[in-house]
Motif scaffolding. Structure first.
Motif, PDB file in Angstrom:
ATOM      1  N   GLN A  45       7.059  64.106  52.447  1.00  0.00           N
ATOM      2  CA  GLN A  45       6.728  65.364  53.120  1.00  0.00           C
ATOM      3  C   GLN A  45       8.000  66.030  53.626  1.00  0.00           C
ATOM      4  N   HIS A  47       9.183  69.470  56.167  1.00  0.00           N
ATOM      5  CA  HIS A  47       8.774  70.533  57.085  1.00  0.00           C
ATOM      6  C   HIS A  47      10.033  71.231  57.593  1.00  0.00           C
ATOM      7  N   CYS A  87       3.050  60.549  55.066  1.00  0.00           N
ATOM      8  CA  CYS A  87       3.007  61.931  55.549  1.00  0.00           C
ATOM      9  C   CYS A  87       3.180  61.954  57.062  1.00  0.00           C
ATOM     10  N   CYS A  89       2.633  64.947  60.643  1.00  0.00           N
ATOM     11  CA  CYS A  89       2.407  66.303  61.136  1.00  0.00           C
ATOM     12  C   CYS A  89       2.952  66.376  62.549  1.00  0.00           C
ATOM     13  N   SER A 140      -2.508  63.233  53.620  1.00  0.00           N
ATOM     14  CA  SER A 140      -2.037  64.313  54.489  1.00  0.00           C
ATOM     15  C   SER A 140      -2.729  64.202  55.835  1.00  0.00           C
ATOM     16  N   VAL A 142      -3.233  66.653  59.661  1.00  0.00           N
ATOM     17  CA  VAL A 142      -3.039  67.928  60.353  1.00  0.00           C
ATOM     18  C   VAL A 142      -3.467  67.740  61.801  1.00  0.00           C
TER      19      VAL A 142
END
Length: 153
Positions: A45, A47, A87, A89, A140, A142
């Protein structure tokens, strides 16, 4: 080059590769702005925090925070001994140090680093979901307004 993941903000696109490299590209001109080699294995991942940092996770068990400001140092979060990271977040979009992290074996972890009044770093790690049902790796995750949602393979 085999791109696995990318993140876009403003005029930049960050591309992570199967070999642990990250390319920061100007999305309007296609010019390569920076190349980083933060990982040993596939990047899972990427970001971008506009003008602040590029955050990457990898199957090598680390999260790397590449500062885009010359006065700030880059940082590596090492979870190699525990997990293969699939992953992450961000919990706080204004911080590079508070995450929900998904792992290859199907677990989710809350991770936070903070400084106390004596400038000592404290780390909070808490497993928030333990895969008992063999659902597969977390693909994933979130975080939005106190709710965590994730998908598995």
């Amino acid at each position: 080059m085999s791109a696995v993941v990318s993140s876009q903000t403003g005029s930049q696109v960050a591309i992570g590769t199967m070999r642990g490299k990250v390319y920061l590209v100007n999305r309007f001109t296609g010019a390569l702005e920076h190349k980083y080699e933060p990982h040993d294995k596939k990047i899972t991942q990427v970001h971008i925090r506009e003008g602040q940092s590029i955050i990457t996770s990898s199957n090598d068990g680390t999260i790397f925070i590449q500062s885009l400001k010359p006065e700030k140092q880059s940082k590596r979060i090492n979870l190699k001994e525990e997990y293969e990271i699939s992953c992450f977040c961000l919990i706080d979009p204004n911080s590079d140090l508070e995450f929900v992290i998904g792992f290859g074996k199907g677990d989710l972890m809350y991770y936070k680093e903070s400084m106390n009044l004596l400038f000592q770093t404290s780390v909070t790690k808490k497993v928030i979901h333990k895969s008992e049902s063999k659902e597969g790796s977390i693909i994933s995750c979130v975080f939005f307004k106190k709710v965590i949602v994730w998908s598995t393979s």
